[in-house]
Design a protein around this motif. Structure first.
Motif, PDB file in Angstrom:
ATOM      1  N   ILE A   7       0.854  -1.180   0.000  1.00 57.74           N
ATOM      2  CA  ILE A   7       0.000   0.000   0.000  1.00 57.74           C
ATOM      3  C   ILE A   7       0.897   1.239   0.000  1.00 57.74           C
ATOM      4  O   ILE A   7       1.767   1.388   0.864  1.00 57.74           O
ATOM      5  CB  ILE A   7      -0.959  -0.014   1.204  1.00 57.74           C
ATOM      6  N   ILE A   8       0.698   2.118  -0.989  1.00 56.22           N
ATOM      7  CA  ILE A   8       1.542   3.317  -1.123  1.00 56.22           C
ATOM      8  C   ILE A   8       0.747   4.606  -0.935  1.00 56.22           C
ATOM      9  O   ILE A   8       1.307   5.697  -0.977  1.00 56.22           O
ATOM     10  CB  ILE A   8       2.271   3.352  -2.484  1.00 56.22           C
ATOM     11  N   SER A   9      -0.573   4.477  -0.718  1.00 58.73           N
ATOM     12  CA  SER A   9      -1.424   5.649  -0.527  1.00 58.73           C
ATOM     13  C   SER A   9      -2.578   5.260   0.380  1.00 58.73           C
ATOM     14  O   SER A   9      -2.986   4.093   0.424  1.00 58.73           O
ATOM     15  CB  SER A   9      -1.945   6.132  -1.897  1.00 58.73           C
ATOM     16  N   GLY A  10      -3.140   6.222   1.083  1.00 62.27           N
ATOM     17  CA  GLY A  10      -4.241   5.953   1.982  1.00 62.27           C
ATOM     18  C   GLY A  10      -5.521   5.592   1.244  1.00 62.27           C
ATOM     19  O   GLY A  10      -5.641   5.753   0.029  1.00 62.27           O
ATOM     20  N   GLY A  11      -6.474   5.062   1.982  1.00 61.54           N
ATOM     21  CA  GLY A  11      -7.779   4.753   1.422  1.00 61.54           C
ATOM     22  C   GLY A  11      -8.026   3.286   1.138  1.00 61.54           C
ATOM     23  O   GLY A  11      -9.005   2.937   0.496  1.00 61.54           O
ATOM     24  N   ILE A  12      -7.149   2.410   1.634  1.00 62.01           N
ATOM     25  CA  ILE A  12      -7.340   0.969   1.466  1.00 62.01           C
ATOM     26  C   ILE A  12      -7.826   0.430   2.812  1.00 62.01           C
ATOM     27  O   ILE A  12      -7.129   0.562   3.823  1.00 62.01           O
ATOM     28  CB  ILE A  12      -6.029   0.256   1.048  1.00 62.01           C
ATOM     29  N   TYR A  13      -9.013  -0.172   2.802  1.00 63.88           N
ATOM     30  CA  TYR A  13      -9.629  -0.621   4.048  1.00 63.88           C
ATOM     31  C   TYR A  13      -9.795  -2.130   4.088  1.00 63.88           C
ATOM     32  O   TYR A  13     -10.056  -2.764   3.069  1.00 63.88           O
ATOM     33  CB  TYR A  13     -11.001   0.040   4.236  1.00 63.88           C
ATOM     34  N   THR A  23       1.981  -1.289   4.320  1.00 63.23           N
ATOM     35  CA  THR A  23       1.497  -2.649   4.578  1.00 63.23           C
ATOM     36  C   THR A  23       1.582  -3.472   3.306  1.00 63.23           C
ATOM     37  O   THR A  23       1.260  -2.992   2.221  1.00 63.23           O
ATOM     38  CB  THR A  23       0.034  -2.621   5.070  1.00 63.23           C
ATOM     39  N   GLU A  24       2.048  -4.711   3.428  1.00 63.52           N
ATOM     40  CA  GLU A  24       2.088  -5.624   2.292  1.00 63.52           C
ATOM     41  C   GLU A  24       0.994  -6.671   2.470  1.00 63.52           C
ATOM     42  O   GLU A  24       0.805  -7.208   3.557  1.00 63.52           O
ATOM     43  CB  GLU A  24       3.456  -6.290   2.166  1.00 63.52           C
ATOM     44  N   LEU A  25       0.287  -6.926   1.368  1.00 63.02           N
ATOM     45  CA  LEU A  25      -0.793  -7.907   1.361  1.00 63.02           C
ATOM     46  C   LEU A  25      -0.596  -8.849   0.193  1.00 63.02           C
ATOM     47  O   LEU A  25       0.012  -8.482  -0.814  1.00 63.02           O
ATOM     48  CB  LEU A  25      -2.156  -7.217   1.185  1.00 63.02           C
ATOM     49  N   GLU A  26      -1.146 -10.058   0.296  1.00 64.37           N
ATOM     50  CA  GLU A  26      -1.138 -10.988  -0.824  1.00 64.37           C
ATOM     51  C   GLU A  26      -2.573 -11.092  -1.328  1.00 64.37           C
ATOM     52  O   GLU A  26      -3.488 -11.388  -0.561  1.00 64.37           O
ATOM     53  CB  GLU A  26      -0.607 -12.360  -0.415  1.00 64.37           C
ATOM     54  N   VAL A  27      -2.751 -10.811  -2.615  1.00 62.78           N
ATOM     55  CA  VAL A  27      -4.081 -10.816  -3.221  1.00 62.78           C
ATOM     56  C   VAL A  27      -4.066 -11.636  -4.508  1.00 62.78           C
ATOM     57  O   VAL A  27      -3.020 -11.806  -5.133  1.00 62.78           O
ATOM     58  CB  VAL A  27      -4.566  -9.380  -3.526  1.00 62.78           C
ATOM     59  N   ALA A  28      -5.225 -12.130  -4.890  1.00 68.11           N
ATOM     60  CA  ALA A  28      -5.340 -12.856  -6.156  1.00 68.11           C
ATOM     61  C   ALA A  28      -5.300 -11.884  -7.320  1.00 68.11           C
ATOM     62  O   ALA A  28      -4.730 -12.170  -8.368  1.00 68.11           O
ATOM     63  CB  ALA A  28      -6.632 -13.664  -6.188  1.00 68.11           C
ATOM     64  N   ALA A  29      -5.885 -10.708  -7.139  1.00 68.67           N
ATOM     65  CA  ALA A  29      -5.881  -9.659  -8.167  1.00 68.67           C
ATOM     66  C   ALA A  29      -6.046  -8.326  -7.458  1.00 68.67           C
ATOM     67  O   ALA A  29      -6.658  -8.252  -6.393  1.00 68.67           O
ATOM     68  CB  ALA A  29      -7.010  -9.877  -9.153  1.00 68.67           C
ATOM     69  N   VAL A  30      -5.503  -7.276  -8.044  1.00 69.44           N
ATOM     70  CA  VAL A  30      -5.640  -5.948  -7.461  1.00 69.44           C
ATOM     71  C   VAL A  30      -7.085  -5.490  -7.686  1.00 69.44           C
ATOM     72  O   VAL A  30      -7.529  -5.409  -8.830  1.00 69.44           O
ATOM     73  CB  VAL A  30      -4.646  -4.949  -8.094  1.00 69.44           C
ATOM     74  N   PRO A  31      -7.830  -5.206  -6.616  1.00 67.24           N
ATOM     75  CA  PRO A  31      -9.223  -4.790  -6.764  1.00 67.24           C
ATOM     76  C   PRO A  31      -9.356  -3.461  -7.519  1.00 67.24           C
ATOM     77  O   PRO A  31      -8.443  -2.636  -7.506  1.00 67.24           O
ATOM     78  CB  PRO A  31      -9.704  -4.630  -5.317  1.00 67.24           C
ATOM     79  N   ASP A  32     -10.504  -3.285  -8.181  1.00 70.20           N
ATOM     80  CA  ASP A  32     -10.785  -2.025  -8.871  1.00 70.20           C
ATOM     81  C   ASP A  32     -10.634  -0.874  -7.883  1.00 70.20           C
ATOM     82  O   ASP A  32     -11.063  -0.957  -6.742  1.00 70.20           O
ATOM     83  CB  ASP A  32     -12.214  -2.023  -9.428  1.00 70.20           C
ATOM     84  N   GLY A  33     -10.037   0.194  -8.321  1.00 73.09           N
ATOM     85  CA  GLY A  33      -9.881   1.356  -7.469  1.00 73.09           C
ATOM     86  C   GLY A  33      -8.603   1.369  -6.641  1.00 73.09           C
ATOM     87  O   GLY A  33      -8.278   2.374  -6.025  1.00 73.09           O
ATOM     88  N   TRP A  34      -7.874   0.274  -6.616  1.00 72.75           N
ATOM     89  CA  TRP A  34      -6.645   0.213  -5.833  1.00 72.75           C
ATOM     90  C   TRP A  34      -5.403   0.499  -6.669  1.00 72.75           C
ATOM     91  O   TRP A  34      -4.324   0.721  -6.121  1.00 72.75           O
ATOM     92  CB  TRP A  34      -6.470  -1.170  -5.210  1.00 72.75           C
ATOM     93  N   ALA A  35      -5.497   0.469  -7.970  1.00 74.86           N
ATOM     94  CA  ALA A  35      -4.324   0.532  -8.845  1.00 74.86           C
ATOM     95  C   ALA A  35      -3.392   1.697  -8.528  1.00 74.86           C
ATOM     96  O   ALA A  35      -2.175   1.540  -8.538  1.00 74.86           O
ATOM     97  CB  ALA A  35      -4.746   0.578 -10.306  1.00 74.86           C
ATOM     98  N   LYS A  37      -3.127   3.169  -5.676  1.00 75.92           N
ATOM     99  CA  LYS A  37      -2.836   3.202  -4.245  1.00 75.92           C
ATOM    100  C   LYS A  37      -1.899   2.089  -3.795  1.00 75.92           C
ATOM    101  O   LYS A  37      -1.536   2.020  -2.633  1.00 75.92           O
ATOM    102  CB  LYS A  37      -4.138   3.116  -3.449  1.00 75.92           C
ATOM    103  N   VAL A  38      -1.554   1.188  -4.719  1.00 77.74           N
ATOM    104  CA  VAL A  38      -0.672   0.077  -4.378  1.00 77.74           C
ATOM    105  C   VAL A  38       0.384  -0.104  -5.462  1.00 77.74           C
ATOM    106  O   VAL A  38       0.250   0.411  -6.564  1.00 77.74           O
ATOM    107  CB  VAL A  38      -1.458  -1.258  -4.228  1.00 77.74           C
ATOM    108  N   ARG A  39       1.431  -0.824  -5.109  1.00 76.85           N
ATOM    109  CA  ARG A  39       2.408  -1.245  -6.113  1.00 76.85           C
ATOM    110  C   ARG A  39       2.589  -2.742  -5.949  1.00 76.85           C
ATOM    111  O   ARG A  39       2.489  -3.280  -4.840  1.00 76.85           O
ATOM    112  CB  ARG A  39       3.733  -0.504  -5.990  1.00 76.85           C
ATOM    113  N   ILE A  40       2.822  -3.404  -7.070  1.00 77.30           N
ATOM    114  CA  ILE A  40       3.036  -4.846  -7.019  1.00 77.30           C
ATOM    115  C   ILE A  40       4.466  -5.104  -6.589  1.00 77.30           C
ATOM    116  O   ILE A  40       5.409  -4.611  -7.208  1.00 77.30           O
ATOM    117  CB  ILE A  40       2.739  -5.495  -8.380  1.00 77.30           C
ATOM    118  N   VAL A  41       4.622  -5.833  -5.503  1.00 78.42           N
ATOM    119  CA  VAL A  41       5.938  -6.163  -4.979  1.00 78.42           C
ATOM    120  C   VAL A  41       6.456  -7.420  -5.661  1.00 78.42           C
ATOM    121  O   VAL A  41       7.589  -7.500  -6.084  1.00 78.42           O
ATOM    122  CB  VAL A  41       5.889  -6.365  -3.440  1.00 78.42           C
ATOM    123  N   LYS A  42       5.571  -8.409  -5.775  1.00 74.41           N
ATOM    124  CA  LYS A  42       5.965  -9.676  -6.384  1.00 74.41           C
ATOM    125  C   LYS A  42       4.723 -10.384  -6.885  1.00 74.41           C
ATOM    126  O   LYS A  42       3.719 -10.452  -6.201  1.00 74.41           O
ATOM    127  CB  LYS A  42       6.685 -10.557  -5.362  1.00 74.41           C
TER     128      LYS A  42
END
Length: 95
Positions: A7-13, A23-35, A37-42
């Motif tokens: 997470i690189i910007s606020g607004g992720i709940y 914060t680093e999270l593992e997701v199956a796909a980046v949800p709409d609206g998050w692009a 606000k986040v960067r892909i680490v791996k």
């Protein structure tokens, strides 16, 4: 394909409120609206994924490209062999 994001910007709940920046999270796909606000680490590739790096051209393709170049036909790597052959035939008056 699972992806680790940061997470690189606020607004992720989440269930417990807003995630802190960094914060680093593992997701199956980046949800709409998050692009934005986040960067892909791996990103984990699929188990059957194969890397393709400049596959060699077939002898047929090399021959078609030589003929096309000699006839001043404009083409690119994305031009199919069939389209290239048709253009060569047209240029030679055999279409």
């Amino acid at each position: 394909m699972k992806q680790k994001i940061e997470i690189i910007s606020g607004g992720i709940y989440g269930a417990n409120g807003e995630y802190p920046i960094g914060t680093e999270l593992e997701v199956a796909a980046v949800p709409d609206g998050w692009a934005s606000k986040v960067r892909i680490v791996k990103a984990k590739a699929a188990a059957d994924a194969k890397a393709v790096t400049n596959p060699a051209k077939s002898n047929k393709r090399i021959g078609l490209e030589k003929q096309a170049a000699a006839l001043s036909i404009t083409f690119g790597d994305d031009t199919s062999d069939e389209d290239l052959l048709a253009a060569i035939k047209t240029a030679k008056g055999k279409a």
